[in-house]
Design a protein around this motif. Structure first.
Motif, PDB file in Angstrom:
ATOM      1  N   THR A 196     -28.095  -9.352   3.336  1.00 37.04           N
ATOM      2  CA  THR A 196     -28.347  -8.876   1.981  1.00 37.04           C
ATOM      3  C   THR A 196     -27.107  -8.242   1.374  1.00 37.04           C
ATOM      4  O   THR A 196     -26.398  -7.478   2.037  1.00 37.04           O
ATOM      5  CB  THR A 196     -29.497  -7.856   1.984  1.00 37.04           C
ATOM      6  N   GLY A 197     -26.859  -8.566   0.100  1.00 33.66           N
ATOM      7  CA  GLY A 197     -25.728  -7.977  -0.595  1.00 33.66           C
ATOM      8  C   GLY A 197     -25.334  -8.802  -1.798  1.00 33.66           C
ATOM      9  O   GLY A 197     -25.919  -9.857  -2.063  1.00 33.66           O
ATOM     10  N   MET A 198     -24.329  -8.308  -2.504  1.00 31.55           N
ATOM     11  CA  MET A 198     -23.753  -9.056  -3.612  1.00 31.55           C
ATOM     12  C   MET A 198     -22.641  -9.933  -3.041  1.00 31.55           C
ATOM     13  O   MET A 198     -21.766  -9.424  -2.324  1.00 31.55           O
ATOM     14  CB  MET A 198     -23.180  -8.096  -4.656  1.00 31.55           C
ATOM     15  N   TYR A 199     -22.714 -11.213  -3.345  1.00 30.36           N
ATOM     16  CA  TYR A 199     -21.724 -12.154  -2.842  1.00 30.36           C
ATOM     17  C   TYR A 199     -20.736 -12.503  -3.955  1.00 30.36           C
ATOM     18  O   TYR A 199     -21.133 -12.913  -5.045  1.00 30.36           O
ATOM     19  CB  TYR A 199     -22.407 -13.420  -2.318  1.00 30.36           C
ATOM     20  N   PHE A 200     -19.462 -12.332  -3.631  1.00 28.00           N
ATOM     21  CA  PHE A 200     -18.392 -12.583  -4.585  1.00 28.00           C
ATOM     22  C   PHE A 200     -17.534 -13.748  -4.117  1.00 28.00           C
ATOM     23  O   PHE A 200     -17.258 -13.902  -2.927  1.00 28.00           O
ATOM     24  CB  PHE A 200     -17.497 -11.352  -4.728  1.00 28.00           C
ATOM     25  N   CYS A 201     -17.086 -14.520  -5.085  1.00 29.10           N
ATOM     26  CA  CYS A 201     -16.139 -15.592  -4.848  1.00 29.10           C
ATOM     27  C   CYS A 201     -14.756 -15.120  -5.295  1.00 29.10           C
ATOM     28  O   CYS A 201     -14.641 -14.393  -6.295  1.00 29.10           O
ATOM     29  CB  CYS A 201     -16.576 -16.817  -5.650  1.00 29.10           C
ATOM     30  N   ALA A 202     -13.728 -15.521  -4.568  1.00 34.25           N
ATOM     31  CA  ALA A 202     -12.358 -15.134  -4.901  1.00 34.25           C
ATOM     32  C   ALA A 202     -11.437 -16.327  -4.773  1.00 34.25           C
ATOM     33  O   ALA A 202     -11.694 -17.231  -3.965  1.00 34.25           O
ATOM     34  CB  ALA A 202     -11.893 -14.009  -3.981  1.00 34.25           C
ATOM     35  N   ALA A 203     -10.348 -16.328  -5.545  1.00 31.28           N
ATOM     36  CA  ALA A 203      -9.434 -17.463  -5.535  1.00 31.28           C
ATOM     37  C   ALA A 203      -8.006 -17.021  -5.794  1.00 31.28           C
ATOM     38  O   ALA A 203      -7.753 -15.987  -6.442  1.00 31.28           O
ATOM     39  CB  ALA A 203      -9.845 -18.482  -6.593  1.00 31.28           C
ATOM     40  N   ALA A 204      -7.093 -17.813  -5.291  1.00 30.30           N
ATOM     41  CA  ALA A 204      -5.666 -17.640  -5.570  1.00 30.30           C
ATOM     42  C   ALA A 204      -4.968 -18.934  -5.191  1.00 30.30           C
ATOM     43  O   ALA A 204      -5.487 -19.712  -4.384  1.00 30.30           O
ATOM     44  CB  ALA A 204      -5.079 -16.476  -4.781  1.00 30.30           C
ATOM     45  N   SER A 205      -3.805 -19.167  -5.760  1.00 28.42           N
ATOM     46  CA  SER A 205      -2.994 -20.260  -5.232  1.00 28.42           C
ATOM     47  C   SER A 205      -2.581 -19.850  -3.821  1.00 28.42           C
ATOM     48  O   SER A 205      -2.449 -18.654  -3.522  1.00 28.42           O
ATOM     49  CB  SER A 205      -1.758 -20.506  -6.089  1.00 28.42           C
ATOM     50  N   CYS A 206      -2.388 -20.805  -2.961  1.00 24.23           N
ATOM     51  CA  CYS A 206      -2.042 -20.449  -1.591  1.00 24.23           C
ATOM     52  C   CYS A 206      -0.640 -19.849  -1.519  1.00 24.23           C
ATOM     53  O   CYS A 206      -0.356 -19.043  -0.627  1.00 24.23           O
ATOM     54  CB  CYS A 206      -2.190 -21.659  -0.687  1.00 24.23           C
ATOM     55  N   GLU A 207       0.213 -20.228  -2.464  1.00 21.27           N
ATOM     56  CA  GLU A 207       1.542 -19.621  -2.513  1.00 21.27           C
ATOM     57  C   GLU A 207       1.425 -18.123  -2.779  1.00 21.27           C
ATOM     58  O   GLU A 207       2.100 -17.304  -2.153  1.00 21.27           O
ATOM     59  CB  GLU A 207       2.393 -20.286  -3.610  1.00 21.27           C
ATOM     60  N   PHE A 208       0.536 -17.763  -3.722  1.00 24.66           N
ATOM     61  CA  PHE A 208       0.300 -16.351  -4.023  1.00 24.66           C
ATOM     62  C   PHE A 208      -0.308 -15.659  -2.812  1.00 24.66           C
ATOM     63  O   PHE A 208       0.064 -14.532  -2.466  1.00 24.66           O
ATOM     64  CB  PHE A 208      -0.631 -16.237  -5.227  1.00 24.66           C
ATOM     65  N   MET A 209      -1.256 -16.339  -2.169  1.00 27.55           N
ATOM     66  CA  MET A 209      -1.951 -15.746  -1.035  1.00 27.55           C
ATOM     67  C   MET A 209      -0.985 -15.427   0.098  1.00 27.55           C
ATOM     68  O   MET A 209      -1.059 -14.370   0.718  1.00 27.55           O
ATOM     69  CB  MET A 209      -3.019 -16.729  -0.552  1.00 27.55           C
ATOM     70  N   VAL A 210      -0.087 -16.355   0.379  1.00 26.45           N
ATOM     71  CA  VAL A 210       0.876 -16.140   1.456  1.00 26.45           C
ATOM     72  C   VAL A 210       1.790 -14.968   1.132  1.00 26.45           C
ATOM     73  O   VAL A 210       2.122 -14.152   1.985  1.00 26.45           O
ATOM     74  CB  VAL A 210       1.694 -17.426   1.698  1.00 26.45           C
ATOM     75  N   LYS A 211       2.178 -14.857  -0.127  1.00 24.49           N
ATOM     76  CA  LYS A 211       3.123 -13.821  -0.523  1.00 24.49           C
ATOM     77  C   LYS A 211       2.465 -12.457  -0.649  1.00 24.49           C
ATOM     78  O   LYS A 211       2.985 -11.454  -0.174  1.00 24.49           O
ATOM     79  CB  LYS A 211       3.766 -14.205  -1.856  1.00 24.49           C
TER      80      LYS A 211
END
Length: 122
Positions: free
Chosen positions: A90-105
């Motif tokens: 149970t909970g609030m489910y959130f989706c998140a996104a980024a370019s993988c270049e941003f994610m790595v950095k």
């Protein structure tokens, strides 16, 4: 402008299944790193599952073996199939996104949705 819209939450009983969707609009990056998070009442945000446009998929905690994350690039939508749901899911489910270049950095997601509520009764 990137927008993430989650849907598919609801009230279910323990043992039921749900499929959450995260529709992404305005995406112009050549790569994507997507994640699902859960926030239970009074608790911190907790990672559930992650996937990348290169095909890497990871699950965290109790999601392993019960949840499946996938992505349809044609409609730019990420899904979280949840089976054998438990009250502790149970909970609030959130989706998140980024370019993988941003994610790595930056080691974090850049864009977040507003969330969809999942409630699992015993």
């Amino acid at each position: 402008q990137v927008e993430l819209v989650e849907s598919g939450g609801g009230l279910v009983q323990a043992g039921d299944s749900l499929r959450l969707s995260c529709a992404v609009s305005g995406w112009t990056e050549s790569t994507y790193c997507m994640g699902w998070y859960r926030q239970a009442p009074g608790q911190e945000l907790q990672g559930v599952a992650h996937l990348t446009s290169m095909g890497a998929i990871t699950y965290e905690g109790s999601a392993k073996g019960r949840f499946t994350v996938s992505h349809d690039n044609e409609v730019m939508t990420t899904y979280l199939q949840m089976k054998n749901l438990r009250p502790e899911d149970t909970g609030m489910y959130f989706c998140a996104a980024a370019s993988c270049e941003f994610m790595v950095k930056e080691r974090r997601y850049l864009h977040w949705g507003q969330g969809t509520q999942v409630t699992v009764s015993p």
